[in-house]
Design a protein around this motif. Structure first.
Motif, PDB file in Angstrom:
ATOM      1  N   ARG A 351      14.349  51.064  58.917  1.00 59.89           N
ATOM      2  CA  ARG A 351      14.950  50.078  59.835  1.00 59.89           C
ATOM      3  C   ARG A 351      13.904  49.381  60.705  1.00 59.89           C
ATOM      4  O   ARG A 351      13.953  48.163  60.872  1.00 59.89           O
ATOM      5  N   THR A 352      12.997  50.129  61.320  1.00 57.24           N
ATOM      6  CA  THR A 352      11.968  49.525  62.172  1.00 57.24           C
ATOM      7  C   THR A 352      10.599  50.044  61.761  1.00 57.24           C
ATOM      8  O   THR A 352      10.494  51.050  61.043  1.00 57.24           O
ATOM      9  N   ASN A 353       9.559  49.377  62.227  1.00 61.13           N
ATOM     10  CA  ASN A 353       8.216  49.785  61.808  1.00 61.13           C
ATOM     11  C   ASN A 353       7.769  51.093  62.452  1.00 61.13           C
ATOM     12  O   ASN A 353       6.673  51.567  62.193  1.00 61.13           O
ATOM     13  N   LEU A 354       8.620  51.703  63.275  1.00 57.31           N
ATOM     14  CA  LEU A 354       8.322  53.039  63.789  1.00 57.31           C
ATOM     15  C   LEU A 354       8.811  54.115  62.811  1.00 57.31           C
ATOM     16  O   LEU A 354       8.413  55.270  62.904  1.00 57.31           O
ATOM     17  N   PHE A 551      13.796  53.947  47.994  1.00 58.73           N
ATOM     18  CA  PHE A 551      14.162  55.062  48.869  1.00 58.73           C
ATOM     19  C   PHE A 551      14.499  54.477  50.242  1.00 58.73           C
ATOM     20  O   PHE A 551      13.721  53.690  50.788  1.00 58.73           O
ATOM     21  N   MET A 552      15.629  54.885  50.783  1.00 58.28           N
ATOM     22  CA  MET A 552      15.986  54.493  52.144  1.00 58.28           C
ATOM     23  C   MET A 552      16.061  55.757  52.983  1.00 58.28           C
ATOM     24  O   MET A 552      16.823  56.671  52.668  1.00 58.28           O
ATOM     25  N   ILE A 553      15.262  55.800  54.052  1.00 57.49           N
ATOM     26  CA  ILE A 553      15.158  57.025  54.837  1.00 57.49           C
ATOM     27  C   ILE A 553      15.838  56.864  56.196  1.00 57.49           C
ATOM     28  O   ILE A 553      15.995  55.761  56.701  1.00 57.49           O
ATOM     29  N   GLY A 558      22.384  55.152  65.080  1.00 65.20           N
ATOM     30  CA  GLY A 558      21.309  54.978  66.056  1.00 65.20           C
ATOM     31  C   GLY A 558      20.048  54.432  65.438  1.00 65.20           C
ATOM     32  O   GLY A 558      19.217  53.850  66.124  1.00 65.20           O
ATOM     33  N   VAL A 559      19.901  54.665  64.119  1.00 61.01           N
ATOM     34  CA  VAL A 559      18.790  54.077  63.373  1.00 61.01           C
ATOM     35  C   VAL A 559      19.296  52.845  62.643  1.00 61.01           C
ATOM     36  O   VAL A 559      18.790  51.748  62.797  1.00 61.01           O
ATOM     37  N   ILE A 604      25.467  60.956  60.475  1.00 64.75           N
ATOM     38  CA  ILE A 604      25.291  60.118  59.297  1.00 64.75           C
ATOM     39  C   ILE A 604      25.741  58.694  59.626  1.00 64.75           C
ATOM     40  O   ILE A 604      26.667  58.492  60.410  1.00 64.75           O
ATOM     41  N   SER A 605      25.073  57.696  59.073  1.00 62.11           N
ATOM     42  CA  SER A 605      25.442  56.305  59.327  1.00 62.11           C
ATOM     43  C   SER A 605      26.840  56.009  58.793  1.00 62.11           C
ATOM     44  O   SER A 605      27.206  56.442  57.698  1.00 62.11           O
ATOM     45  N   ARG A 606      27.587  55.250  59.571  1.00 61.87           N
ATOM     46  CA  ARG A 606      28.927  54.838  59.132  1.00 61.87           C
ATOM     47  C   ARG A 606      28.870  54.041  57.832  1.00 61.87           C
ATOM     48  O   ARG A 606      29.828  53.990  57.076  1.00 61.87           O
ATOM     49  N   PHE A 607      27.703  53.398  57.576  1.00 58.22           N
ATOM     50  CA  PHE A 607      27.585  52.553  56.390  1.00 58.22           C
ATOM     51  C   PHE A 607      27.671  53.366  55.100  1.00 58.22           C
ATOM     52  O   PHE A 607      28.090  52.846  54.068  1.00 58.22           O
ATOM     53  N   ILE A 608      27.264  54.613  55.158  1.00 57.23           N
ATOM     54  CA  ILE A 608      27.332  55.448  53.951  1.00 57.23           C
ATOM     55  C   ILE A 608      28.785  55.670  53.549  1.00 57.23           C
ATOM     56  O   ILE A 608      29.145  55.591  52.370  1.00 57.23           O
ATOM     57  N   GLY A 609      29.623  55.936  54.544  1.00 55.36           N
ATOM     58  CA  GLY A 609      31.045  56.078  54.248  1.00 55.36           C
ATOM     59  C   GLY A 609      31.642  54.811  53.674  1.00 55.36           C
ATOM     60  O   GLY A 609      32.441  54.834  52.740  1.00 55.36           O
TER      61      GLY A 609
END
Length: 669
Positions: A351-354, A551-553, A558-559, A604-609
Motif C-alpha cells: 500500500r505505501t512505500n513503508l 504477491f500482495m502483502i 488500516g493498511v 483482515i481487510s474487508r476487501f478480502i471478504g
C-alpha cells in the motif's frame, strides 16, 4: 482488420465524428484501440494527421503510444500530436506569450521555495527533522488541487496544517513565482484556461488545429484540464475519451473520477462502448476483481470477462505476524524461480512505500535480486530512528554537544539549548546551570539515570526503554498533533525499528548490518533493462504494469483500506486501488494478511471478504439465522457492514462483515 479486434474494439476504432466514451477495463487493449483509431481517422476518413491530438498523462506514455502508432503506420514522420496535458498547454502558452523552458519552475525549486516559506512562517521543524519533506510534499499536492479544481484559496481547508498558515504559504508562494517570472505546471493550466476564455481568436486557431482529440486515462483528468479540453473540442466535439472509472486512484493529485461519470450528461447522445475482455488475467482473477469493485456505489456498471481460457490461481493465506509472512514470500519466490519463472515476471505489491522494509531485509538475507520501482526511504535515515540512536550513542559514552541538542527535549524536559556552550557536554555542567531549581535537578538526575541504565540493555530492550520509560512515544504523539502529522504513522516507524532490533544481540552487529543494508538499498533503485530482478511496487505505482505472479502483502484493515480513509469516497478510492493491484496479475495472485503487526492485533481487510463473496447474494430482504439472536432479515449491506432486523429483538443491529475465505462462511461480529 476485424481479425485484430474484438467487436467492442472495432466499434471504437471505426468511430468517426462526435463524442465517444470508451470504458476500457484492465488489460482490454486500450492503447491498441487509440492508436488504430488514429490510423483509421487518417486512412479511412481522410483526416489530416496534423488535426489529430492524442493526450495522455505522462511523457513516457505519450512517447510509447507515438512509437506504437508509427509502427502500425509503417513510417515515423506522420504529424499526429502525441503529448501530455502540460506539453499541449505549454505549447499554446508559448505561442501566445513567448514562454520558454526558463519560465518553468523546476520541481526542486518549488520544494525549496515552499520549504523556505514554511520555515519563515515558523512551522516549527527543527534542523534535523526529515518530516519537513512530507510536510512540503503535502503542501505542494494541495496547491495542485487548488489550481486543478479552480478553488479560491480563501475557501480551501487544508489537510496538512492550519488553514491560516496554509493560505500564508500559498499567497507567498504565488508572489515569489511572479517575482521570478516563473510558472509551475499547475499555472500552465490556469493561464491556458484564462487565455482561451478571454482570447476567442486564439481559441479558434487551436480549435481549427486540433479537430480530433483523443484522451487516454480519462479517469485521471482534473476539472481545469477538462474545461480546457471542452473549449478546444468545440464546435464539432470530436472528443474520444478512453479510461476506466474503476481505476481512478489519484484524487490526492486532483483527479476527479466524477468527470468521467458525468461525461454522458455533458455530451448527450455520445456513443459509448465497453472494452469488456481482459486479455491479461486468468478467469478467476478477473471474476474476483469484478466481485470486489462491484461494492463501489459511484461507478459505471460493467461486465468484464477473461478473453482466454487460463484459470488464474489465487491463494489467500493468513500468518501470525509479518516475520512469518516475509519468510513465506521468500520461500515462494525461490520456488517459482526453481520452476523457471524469471524474477522480473514477479512483483510484490504494497500500500505505501513503508510497507516492504522488513521484507527487503529478508530478500537481502537470501540474495534475491530486487528492484524498487518507487523511491523507498531508508528507515535508518528517518529522524525518529536518528533520535533513538542518538540516545543510544550517549548511553555508550558520547558527550558531543550535537547529540545532546538533538534529544534533550524529546520529550520536553524544559532544558534550554543555550546552556550547551561547549563541544563536550558533562552532566555536572548541566546540574550547575540549574542548581537553584530543585525540580529541574530532579529531571536531570532522572535523565542521567536513564542514560546509565540504557548502557546495560540489548538493542530491542534499549529501543523499548527509550520509547516507554523515557517518554519518547509520548513525545511523538505531541509532535504529530502539533504539526498535523499522523501520529499513527510516526509510531509505526518506532514499531518497525523495534521489530528490526529483535534480530541483533549487540549494537556492533546491528551497525554492520545498517551499513550493508544502506549501501544495498541505494544500488537496488537502479535497474538495467537486461537485469532479472524481482519488482517491489506500491499499489499506486503498479498501475499500467503486469506480471505473471503477484504477491500482495499486509492486506489488513488500516493498511488497505488505509487508516486515513474515513469517508465513503475515501474507502471507494482505496477499493479502486486494490482493484488496480489485483488486476496486475496474469497467472498467479497471492494475497497475504497477518493476525498481528508489531505485537498489536490487526483485522483482515474487508476487501478480502468482498473478493470471496458477492455481497449481492446478501441483499435486502434475505433471511439469515444468527446463533444468538435467531432469525433476521437483511435491511442493507455496504462498506463492510450489514444491517439486520431481528424479529425476536424487534430492533436492527449493525455487524461488521468478516469472511473465512477457505470455507466460504459468513461470520457476523
Amino acid at each position: 482488420m476485424s481479425d485484430l479486434f474484438t467487436e467492442a474494439q472495432e466499434a471504437a476504432v471505426n468511430h468517426a465524428d462526435g463524442p465517444m466514451m470508451v470504458l476500457a477495463g484492465p488489460g482490454s487493449g486500450k492503447t491498441l484501440t487509440i492508436t488504430y483509431r488514429a490510423k483509421n481517422l487518417i486512412e479511412k476518413y481522410n483526416i489530416n494527421p496534423s488535426n489529430i491530438l492524442v493526450i495522455t498523462f505522462t511523457r513516457a506514455a505519450a512517447n510509447e503510444m507515438n512509437e506504437r502508432f508509427w509502427k502500425i503506420m509503417g513510417v515515423s514522420n506522420i504529424r499526429v500530436t502525441f503529448g501530455t496535458f502540460h506539453a499541449v498547454f505549454f505549447k499554446i502558452l508559448k505561442y501566445a506569450y513567448n514562454y520558454d523552458a526558463n519560465n518553468i519552475l523546476r520541481e526542486e525549486e518549488k520544494y525549496q521555495i515552499i520549504k523556505q516559506i514554511s520555515e519563515e512562517n515558523e512551522v516549527g521543524f527543527e534542523e534535523n527533522d526529515l518530516d519537513i519533506k512530507e510536510f512540503v510534499g503535502n503542501i505542494i499536492n494541495e496547491i495542485g488541487v487548488i489550481k486543478g479544481d479552480m478553488i479560491d484559496v480563501s475557501h480551501y481547508y487544508s489537510k496538512t496544517c492550519a488553514d491560516e498558515l496554509f493560505r500564508k504559504i500559498y499567497v507567498t508562494y504565488e508572489r515569489v513565482l511572479r517575482e521570478r517570472n516563473k510558472i509551475d505546471f499547475d499555472d500552465m493550466m490556469l493561464l491556458c484556461h484564462e487565455l482561451l476564455t478571454v482570447r476567442k481568436d486564439i481559441l479558434k486557431l487551436w480549435q481549427d488545429k486540433y479537430k480530433y482529440i483523443l484522451i487516454d486515462e480519462f479517469q485521471d483528468i482534473n476539472r481545469i484540464q477538462y474545461e480546457i479540453i471542452k473549449m478546444l473540442a468545440l464546435p464539432q466535439n470530436n472528443l474520444f475519451v478512453v479510461g476506466d472509472d474503476d481505476q481512478s486512484i489519484y484524487s490526492f493529485r486532483g483527479a476527479r473520477p466524477e468527470i468521467m461519470l458525468n461525461f454522458p450528461n455533458d455530451y448527450p447522445g455520445c456513443e459509448r462502448v465497453l472494452l469488456d475482455k481482459n486479455f491479461r488475467s486468468g478467469s478467476n482473477i478477473v471474476n474476483t476483481s469484478v466481485r470486489l469493485i462491484k461494492n463501489n456505489q459511484k461507478r459505471f456498471d460493467k461486465k468484464i470477462i477473461a478473453a482466454g481460457n487460463a484459470e488464474g490461481k489465487i491463494e489467500y493465506l493468513e500468518f501470525n505476524n509479518c516475520q512469518e509472512e516475509n519468510n513465506y514470500v521468500v520461500e515462494e519466490i525461490n520456488r517459482y524461480r526453481q520452476d523457471g519463472v524469471a524474477y522480473s515476471d514477479m512483483a510484490v505489491l504494497f500500500r505505501t512505500n513503508l510497507g516492504p522494509r522488513l521484507l527487503i531485509e529478508k530478500l537481502m538475507e537470501y540474495n534475491i535480486p530486487f528492484h524498487i520501482k518507487d523511491a523507498l526511504p531508508n528507515i535508518y535515515e528517518h529522524w525518529i530512528v536518528r533520535d533513538i540512536f542518538t540516545y543510544i550513542n550517549i548511553a555508550k559514552g558520547s558527550r558531543r554537544r550535537s547529540d545532546f541538542l538533538q534529544i534533550i527535549n524529546r520529550p520536553n524536559r524544559y532544558i534550554s539549548r543555550r546552556i550547551f556552550t561547549k563541544e563536550d557536554v558533562s552532566f555536572d555542567d548541566i546540574y550547575y546551570k540549574y542548581q537553584d531549581k530543585e525540580w529541574m535537578v530532579e529531571r536531570i538526575a532522572k535523565l542521567e539515570y536513564h542514560i546509565n541504565f540504557l548502557s546495560k540493555l540489548n538493542p530491542y530492550a534499549c529501543v523499548m526503554f527509550i520509547r516507554n520509560e523515557m517518554g519518547y512515544d509520548d513525545f511523538l504523539k505531541e509532535y504529530g498533533e502539533k504539526r498535523h502529522i499522523s501520529t499513527e504513522e510516526l509510531i509505526k516507524v518506532a514499531d518497525e525499528l523495534a521489530e528490526l532490533a529483535k534480530q541483533f544481540e549487540d549494537f556492533g552487529e546491528w551497525n554492520e548490518h545498517i551499513i550493508e543494508y544502506s549501501e544495498k538499498l541505494k544500488s537496488q533503485t537502479v535497474k538495467r533493462n537486461d537485469e532479472d530482478m524481482l519488482e517491489l511496487v506500491t499499489m499506486h505505482g503498479s498501475k499500467g504494469l503486469e506480471y505473471r505472479v503477484v504477491f500482495m502483502i499486509d492486506v489488513n484493515e488500516g493498511v488497505i483500506p488505509h487508516s486515513k480513509a474515513l469517508l465513503d469516497e475515501d474507502i471507494e478510492e482505496e477499493r479502486r486501488m486494490f482493484y488496480v493491484a489485483i488486476t496486475r496479475a496474469k497467472e498467479r495472485l497471492h494475497i497475504y494478511y497477518v493476525k498481528e503487526r508489531f505485537n498489536k492485533p490487526v483485522e483482515i481487510s474487508r476487501f478480502i471478504g468482498e473478493m470471496a463473496f458477492d455481497l449481492q447474494e446478501f441483499q435486502k430482504g434475505v433471511i439469515v439465522i444468527h446463533k444468538k439472536y435467531g432469525e433476521g432479515i437483511i435491511k442493507d449491506t455496504g462498506s463492510g457492514k450489514m444491517i439486520i432486523y431481528f424479529k425476536k429483538l424487534r430492533k436492527e443491529l449493525v455487524f461488521d462483515i468478516k469472511f473465512t475465505v477457505t470455507n466460504k462462511i459468513i461470520t457476523l461480529k
